[in-house]
Enzyme design. Structure first.
Site, mmCIF file in Angstrom:
data_model
loop_
_atom_site.group_PDB
_atom_site.id
_atom_site.type_symbol
_atom_site.label_atom_id
_atom_site.label_comp_id
_atom_site.label_asym_id
_atom_site.label_seq_id
_atom_site.Cartn_x
_atom_site.Cartn_y
_atom_site.Cartn_z
ATOM 1 N N HIS A 40 -0.838 -12.835 -1.681
ATOM 2 C CA HIS A 40 -2.132 -13.298 -1.187
ATOM 3 C C HIS A 40 -2.061 -14.725 -0.653
ATOM 4 C CE1 HIS A 40 -4.358 -9.952 -3.623
ATOM 5 N NE2 HIS A 40 -3.801 -9.508 -2.512
ATOM 6 N N ASP B 119 3.620 -19.665 1.379
ATOM 7 C CA ASP B 119 3.930 -20.827 0.530
ATOM 8 C C ASP B 119 3.312 -20.608 -0.856
ATOM 9 O OD1 ASP B 119 1.227 -21.129 0.909
ATOM 10 O OD2 ASP B 119 1.390 -22.874 2.230
ATOM 11 N N ASP C 290 -5.894 -17.774 1.359
ATOM 12 C CA ASP C 290 -5.645 -19.144 0.895
ATOM 13 C C ASP C 290 -5.828 -20.115 2.062
ATOM 14 O OD1 ASP C 290 -3.261 -19.463 2.315
ATOM 15 O OD2 ASP C 290 -1.989 -19.702 0.552
ATOM 16 N N HIS D 125 0.841 -1.198 0.000
ATOM 17 C CA HIS D 125 0.000 0.000 0.000
ATOM 18 C C HIS D 125 0.883 1.258 0.000
ATOM 19 C CE1 HIS D 125 -3.997 1.703 1.739
ATOM 20 N NE2 HIS D 125 -3.251 2.716 1.384
ATOM 21 N N ASP D 126 1.909 1.247 0.844
ATOM 22 C CA ASP D 126 2.810 2.399 0.919
ATOM 23 C C ASP D 126 3.457 2.669 -0.437
ATOM 24 O OD1 ASP D 126 4.245 4.524 2.016
ATOM 25 O OD2 ASP D 126 5.933 3.240 2.558
#
Ligand code: HEM
Ligand SMILES: *[C@@H]1O[C@H](CO)[C@@H](O)[C@H](O)[C@H]1NC(C)=O
Ligand SMILES: *[C@@H]1O[C@H](CO)[C@@H](O)[C@H](O)[C@H]1NC(C)=O
Length: 318
Positions: free
Chosen positions: A189, A249, A242, A64-65
């Site tokens: 993610h 992973d 996930d 985000h930064d």
């Protein structure tokens, strides 16, 4: 014509800021604060013991930064007076664990006052978050300066979870990142959680033909609809990104190939042959995913914010 000219100008602006990011170096604090990184790592480690969601928060915070005004710790500034800061902008709900950065900064200010930037702390903490979750580790180039501007409205410059592949490609290329970087970094993610509203578009009224996104695995979609009904009343309801949300992973890529990814923007990685090929590669080899992720993280974390100071308190400009 005007649009072409404007995009050329913004491209040139972006490339010149990207080039000046070469000033970053791995040994930046070698003389001035040799223990900086071990202090940050210890604080992150302590944070994780108290709260298993800290690594996901730190990784998303860095993303985000860097995507807004470059990696300049603009994401850390608090709203002040009439100015509503980035962290109080619309897609802020997933941001948390700012206290971890505050703790690290406090210790660093005692050890080597006025030396270590908040933007560097976020970059190093994101690396530690990945490494301490079972992911790869790497040397983080440092020497970022902290910016003095943070605006809530800027947060809409983040890619939306509803983006298709061309919108994602554009968002990344504006920041000097390629389609290959997009696939590797989407592997972030593998950690964390999403609130219902970020994937609501896929499981209710998807389009005028389908209520549910047909590219989703039907049983997966059904399970998401159970936690996120159309008129959802449970605050903070949502789903893990996930099956192993605290482990870094390659499960995210395996699930993605089975139609079990959360966002349209994840699913979109299967809609171009180049990105699909990479998804398959990373699903088949965690090692190749880790290697690509490290390369792309170093690229993303070098997006220059053009900051000008070393903040003394990460929440406020000096
Ligand atoms: C490709 C474009 C991307 C989109 C559209 C996107 C979108 C999102 C959205 C909507 C959420 C959930 C927000 C919520 O409802 O709580 C999320 C969570 C997250 N994202 Fe992304 N993201 C993208 C790229 C990235 C990148 C590049 C990284 C890091 C390398 C990243 C790391 C994370 C993490 C770790 C979380 C979980 C946060 C938590 O559990 O606290 N994302 N992302
Ligand atoms: C997100 O923004 C809202 C206001 O728009 C604010 O009340 C809330 O504290 C913010 N959340 C975080 C984590 O900063
Ligand atoms: C992506 O969405 C944009 C905006 O809705 C649209 O113009 C474009 O054609 C779409 N691209 C693909 C590949 O679907």
């Amino acid at each position: 014509m005007a649009a072409i000219f404007l995009s050329l100008v913004s491209f040139l602006l972006f490339s010149s800021t990207l080039i000046s990011s070469n000033a970053l170096s791995v040994n930046y604090y070698h003389q001035t604060c040799p223990k900086a990184e071990s202090i940050i790592a210890k604080v992150v480690q302590k944070g994780i013991i108290n709260d298993k969601t800290v690594p996901a928060a730190l990784l998303r915070m860095h993303f985000h930064d860097c995507f807004i005004r470059g990696c300049d710790a603009s994401v850390l500034l608090d709203s002040k007076g009439k100015n509503k800061a980035e962290k109080d902008g619309p897609p802020n709900i997933s941001l948390h664990a700012f206290y971890v950065i505050d703790h690290a900064k406090k210790e660093l200010e005692t050890m080597c006052p006025g030396v270590v930037s908040c933007a560097d702390i976020v970059a190093v903490a994101a690396r530690d978050a990945v490494a301490l979750s079972g992911g790869p580790t790497w040397d983080v180039p440092k020497g970022r300066k902290d910016g003095r501007v943070s605006k809530a409205n800027d947060a809409i410059q983040l890619p939306f979870p509803t983006f298709n592949i061309s919108q994602l490609q554009q968002s990344f290329s504006q920041r000097g990142l390629s389609l290959d970087d997009l696939v590797a970094l989407s592997g972030g993610h593998t950690l964390g959680f999403s609130h219902c509203f970020s994937f609501q578009n896929r499981i209710h009224n998807f389009n005028n033909k389908n209520d549910i996104d047909p590219s989703m695995n039907p049983s997966f979609a059904a399970s998401l609809r159970q936690v996120c009904p159309k008129h959802n009343k449970v605050k903070n309801a949502g789903a893990n990104l996930d099956s192993t949300p605290t482990v870094f992973d390659n499960a995210y890529f395996k699930l993605l190939l089975q139609g079990n990814s959360i966002f349209s923007s994840d699913q979109a990685l299967l809609t171009s042959s180049r990105t699909k090929r990479l998804v398959k590669k990373f699903a088949g080899s965690q090692e190749e995913f880790f290697e690509a992720f490290v390369k792309s993280m170093i690229k993303m974390s070098s997006i220059n914010g053009g900051g000008s100071e070393i903040r003394l308190d990460c929440r406020f400009v000096n």
